[in-house]
Scaffold this motif. Structure first.
Motif, mmCIF file in Angstrom:
data_model
loop_
_atom_site.group_PDB
_atom_site.id
_atom_site.type_symbol
_atom_site.label_atom_id
_atom_site.label_comp_id
_atom_site.label_asym_id
_atom_site.label_seq_id
_atom_site.Cartn_x
_atom_site.Cartn_y
_atom_site.Cartn_z
ATOM 1 N N SER A 218 5.689 17.483 -97.955
ATOM 2 C CA SER A 218 6.855 17.592 -97.068
ATOM 3 C C SER A 218 6.403 17.829 -95.638
ATOM 4 O O SER A 218 5.468 18.595 -95.389
ATOM 5 C CB SER A 218 7.755 18.762 -97.487
ATOM 6 O OG SER A 218 8.290 18.564 -98.770
ATOM 7 N N THR A 219 7.081 17.172 -94.712
ATOM 8 C CA THR A 219 6.924 17.471 -93.294
ATOM 9 C C THR A 219 8.081 18.366 -92.877
ATOM 10 O O THR A 219 9.237 18.087 -93.198
ATOM 11 C CB THR A 219 6.939 16.184 -92.454
ATOM 12 O OG1 THR A 219 5.873 15.341 -92.869
ATOM 13 C CG2 THR A 219 6.764 16.500 -90.974
ATOM 14 N N CYS A 220 7.757 19.445 -92.178
ATOM 15 C CA CYS A 220 8.774 20.447 -91.852
ATOM 16 C C CYS A 220 9.011 20.495 -90.342
ATOM 17 O O CYS A 220 8.081 20.704 -89.568
ATOM 18 C CB CYS A 220 8.318 21.819 -92.349
ATOM 19 S SG CYS A 220 9.540 23.105 -92.115
ATOM 20 N N HIS A 221 10.266 20.299 -89.934
ATOM 21 C CA HIS A 221 10.633 20.380 -88.525
ATOM 22 C C HIS A 221 11.107 21.784 -88.147
ATOM 23 O O HIS A 221 10.967 22.195 -87.000
ATOM 24 C CB HIS A 221 11.729 19.364 -88.215
ATOM 25 C CG HIS A 221 11.293 17.945 -88.448
ATOM 26 N ND1 HIS A 221 10.662 17.194 -87.488
ATOM 27 C CD2 HIS A 221 11.375 17.162 -89.560
ATOM 28 C CE1 HIS A 221 10.385 16.002 -87.968
ATOM 29 N NE2 HIS A 221 10.800 15.946 -89.224
ATOM 30 N N PHE A 244 2.143 20.185 -100.723
ATOM 31 C CA PHE A 244 1.625 20.072 -99.366
ATOM 32 C C PHE A 244 2.772 20.242 -98.378
ATOM 33 O O PHE A 244 3.805 19.574 -98.493
ATOM 34 C CB PHE A 244 0.980 18.703 -99.140
ATOM 35 C CG PHE A 244 -0.285 18.464 -99.911
ATOM 36 C CD1 PHE A 244 -1.080 19.514 -100.331
ATOM 37 C CD2 PHE A 244 -0.680 17.169 -100.226
ATOM 38 C CE1 PHE A 244 -2.243 19.291 -101.041
ATOM 39 C CE2 PHE A 244 -1.844 16.930 -100.925
ATOM 40 C CZ PHE A 244 -2.626 17.992 -101.338
ATOM 41 N N LEU A 245 2.566 21.098 -97.413
ATOM 42 C CA LEU A 245 3.539 21.298 -96.340
ATOM 43 C C LEU A 245 2.824 21.066 -95.014
ATOM 44 O O LEU A 245 1.705 21.556 -94.806
ATOM 45 C CB LEU A 245 4.097 22.718 -96.382
ATOM 46 C CG LEU A 245 5.190 23.049 -95.364
ATOM 47 C CD1 LEU A 245 6.463 22.273 -95.672
ATOM 48 C CD2 LEU A 245 5.491 24.546 -95.363
ATOM 49 N N GLU A 246 3.453 20.308 -94.131
ATOM 50 C CA GLU A 246 2.865 20.032 -92.822
ATOM 51 C C GLU A 246 3.918 20.243 -91.745
ATOM 52 O O GLU A 246 4.991 19.620 -91.791
ATOM 53 C CB GLU A 246 2.330 18.600 -92.773
ATOM 54 C CG GLU A 246 1.577 18.272 -91.499
ATOM 55 C CD GLU A 246 0.935 16.898 -91.554
ATOM 56 O OE1 GLU A 246 -0.157 16.733 -90.973
ATOM 57 O OE2 GLU A 246 1.516 15.978 -92.173
ATOM 58 N N ALA A 247 3.642 21.136 -90.815
ATOM 59 C CA ALA A 247 4.565 21.350 -89.700
ATOM 60 C C ALA A 247 4.575 20.115 -88.813
ATOM 61 O O ALA A 247 3.521 19.601 -88.428
ATOM 62 C CB ALA A 247 4.151 22.578 -88.907
ATOM 63 N N ALA A 248 5.769 19.615 -88.502
ATOM 64 C CA ALA A 248 5.892 18.445 -87.641
ATOM 65 C C ALA A 248 5.509 18.807 -86.205
ATOM 66 O O ALA A 248 5.430 19.981 -85.832
ATOM 67 C CB ALA A 248 7.326 17.919 -87.693
ATOM 68 N N LEU A 259 5.590 29.556 -91.347
ATOM 69 C CA LEU A 259 5.389 28.695 -92.518
ATOM 70 C C LEU A 259 4.029 28.946 -93.155
ATOM 71 O O LEU A 259 3.897 29.038 -94.385
ATOM 72 C CB LEU A 259 5.517 27.226 -92.118
ATOM 73 C CG LEU A 259 6.918 26.734 -91.796
ATOM 74 C CD1 LEU A 259 6.868 25.349 -91.171
ATOM 75 C CD2 LEU A 259 7.786 26.724 -93.056
ATOM 76 N N TYR A 260 3.001 29.080 -92.330
ATOM 77 C CA TYR A 260 1.664 29.317 -92.877
ATOM 78 C C TYR A 260 1.584 30.679 -93.568
ATOM 79 O O TYR A 260 0.995 30.808 -94.648
ATOM 80 C CB TYR A 260 0.622 29.228 -91.755
ATOM 81 C CG TYR A 260 -0.796 29.399 -92.255
ATOM 82 C CD1 TYR A 260 -1.286 28.616 -93.301
ATOM 83 C CD2 TYR A 260 -1.656 30.343 -91.685
ATOM 84 C CE1 TYR A 260 -2.582 28.767 -93.763
ATOM 85 C CE2 TYR A 260 -2.948 30.490 -92.145
ATOM 86 C CZ TYR A 260 -3.402 29.701 -93.182
ATOM 87 O OH TYR A 260 -4.691 29.851 -93.642
ATOM 88 N N PRO A 273 3.694 28.059 -110.872
ATOM 89 C CA PRO A 273 2.550 27.268 -111.349
ATOM 90 C C PRO A 273 2.299 26.013 -110.511
ATOM 91 O O PRO A 273 2.359 24.883 -110.988
ATOM 92 C CB PRO A 273 2.970 26.914 -112.779
ATOM 93 C CG PRO A 273 4.441 26.854 -112.735
ATOM 94 C CD PRO A 273 4.859 27.918 -111.760
ATOM 95 N N VAL A 274 2.013 26.218 -109.249
ATOM 96 C CA VAL A 274 1.649 25.145 -108.335
ATOM 97 C C VAL A 274 0.884 25.787 -107.180
ATOM 98 O O VAL A 274 1.105 26.967 -106.869
ATOM 99 C CB VAL A 274 2.906 24.394 -107.830
ATOM 100 C CG1 VAL A 274 3.788 25.323 -106.985
ATOM 101 C CG2 VAL A 274 2.553 23.138 -107.055
ATOM 102 N N VAL A 275 -0.016 25.036 -106.557
ATOM 103 C CA VAL A 275 -0.794 25.577 -105.438
ATOM 104 C C VAL A 275 -0.186 25.078 -104.135
ATOM 105 O O VAL A 275 -0.258 23.875 -103.827
ATOM 106 C CB VAL A 275 -2.269 25.148 -105.523
ATOM 107 C CG1 VAL A 275 -3.055 25.707 -104.337
ATOM 108 C CG2 VAL A 275 -2.894 25.606 -106.831
ATOM 109 N N PRO A 276 0.449 25.950 -103.343
ATOM 110 C CA PRO A 276 0.991 25.525 -102.051
ATOM 111 C C PRO A 276 -0.117 25.457 -100.994
ATOM 112 O O PRO A 276 -1.001 26.318 -100.936
ATOM 113 C CB PRO A 276 2.010 26.622 -101.720
ATOM 114 C CG PRO A 276 1.531 27.828 -102.449
ATOM 115 C CD PRO A 276 0.770 27.355 -103.648
ATOM 116 N N VAL A 277 -0.059 24.424 -100.171
ATOM 117 C CA VAL A 277 -1.091 24.180 -99.162
ATOM 118 C C VAL A 277 -0.420 23.826 -97.839
ATOM 119 O O VAL A 277 0.461 22.957 -97.794
ATOM 120 C CB VAL A 277 -2.018 23.015 -99.585
ATOM 121 C CG1 VAL A 277 -3.022 22.685 -98.473
ATOM 122 C CG2 VAL A 277 -2.749 23.351 -100.880
#
Length: 339
Positions: A218-221, A244-248, A259-260, A273-277
């Motif tokens: 996901s891209t996050c605004h 996967f999370l990516e700041a826009a 967010l981080y 049960p998932v690894v957030p990155v």
């Protein structure tokens, strides 16, 4: 691909552990981490594995459920090849080669590449670029298709000891696409959640049936929708290994920081049960761990072939991969290659 002795030993050890994990997945998970610590000398791998080892002392850690699910539903050879390529070829061996050039022209440990299949000459240039990157010591590749995804699907076999993350829209994840990747065990598919949200569950089911390792991306605004918790609960239901999370680019810095911190808390809590990155901040952390504070961040190229970043002047052919070699571009752009 000719494998060195260390790689062959690592593969044999991990393969045995994965096979035994079918019968005792929790023990196999702990054994894999312990073996990783015994086999690696790299500071990045040791730091990460030590953290995981500490987490697994918690008997009700959700990461045991993640490991059980992965061992049951992901092809073991794909887990092995992608994991060894990322951990050994990229973070250890490749990074060591990159540091060996140090001082004069250190290179980034990863390449983030938008692939436009409509560019004349791209069918020849993109594979050549990956080979050049591997020769420099770069073995991690984030590939983002622009237009027809077929061009991206053809690239992972070019560098067999590379770790490829393919960021694909749900409509691109078809049976035909998975057949095209059947002979490439060095791939992690990341399903782009914001591109076609309604198609994410079907795409993830297709990957799961084909026993591919996959993530949801996901891209996050803005931070608020993620911090509210709905992002995690909705996407974790799709059984990815990673979120996967990516700041826009337009995400305010304070919100990107929040967010981080949220991602770090999720990993530490071990309740899902998932690894957030955080795709930007965590990659930056790995970069600093590998090469120190002055290490160049992963080099990112847009769909036109131009290097993104503060040192890449608009229209400068010296920073375009269709006009110059990768080594020349990285030397010209030091030190501001960034993801």
């Amino acid at each position: 691909m000719q494998k060195d002795l260390s790689r062959r030993l690592i593969e044999a050890t991990v393969r045995r552990a994965l096979d035994r994990g079918i019968h005792a997945p929790d023990r196999a998970t702990r054994n894999l981490v312990d073996m990783g610590l015994a086999l690696t000398r790299g500071p990045v791998q040791r730091q990460l594995l030590t953290t995981v080892q500490r987490m697994l002392r918690k008997p009700d850690s959700a990461y045991y459920a993640l490991a059980r699910d992965a061992l049951a539903h992901v092809d073991h050879e794909r887990l092995l090849q992608f994991g060894v390529n990322l951990g050994y070829e990229s973070c250890a061996k490749g990074a060591q080669r990159a540091r060996g050039r140090a001082g004069r022209d250190p290179v980034p440990w990863a390449l983030d590449l938008s692939v436009d299949s409509s560019i004349p000459g791209g069918a020849v240039r993109y594979p050549a670029l990956l080979r050049e990157a591997a020769a420099l010591g770069i073995h991690t590749f984030l590939l983002r298709p622009q237009g027809d995804p077929a061009a991206v699907l053809a690239l992972p076999p070019v560098v067999e000891n590379g770790a490829f993350v393919l960021l694909l829209d749900p409509p691109a994840i078809t049976e035909t696409a998975l057949q095209a990747l059947a002979g490439a065990p060095n791939v992690l598919v990341a399903v782009r959640a914001e591109a076609a949200p309604a198609g994410v569950p079907a795409a993830c089911r297709r990957l799961r049936r084909a026993r591919f390792p996959y993530a949801v991306y996901s891209t996050c605004h803005r931070a608020a929708p993620v911090l509210a918790g709905g992002w995690l609960s909705a996407l974790a239901e799709q059984h990815p290994l990673f979120l996967f999370l990516e700041a826009a680019e337009d995400c305010p810095p304070a919100e990107a920081d929040a967010l981080y911190q949220y991602i770090c808390r999720l990993r530490a809590c071990q309740t899902c049960p998932v690894v957030p990155v955080d795709l930007r901040r965590d990659v930056a952390f790995i970069t600093r761990s590998i090469g120190g504070e002055g290490a160049p961040q992963p080099a990112a190229f847009d769909g036109s072939g131009s290097l993104r970043g503060a040192s890449a002047r608009a229209g400068d052919p010296g920073c375009n991969l269709f006009c110059a070699g990768l080594g020349e571009i990285l030397q010209r752009a030091r030190p501001a290659c960034r993801l």
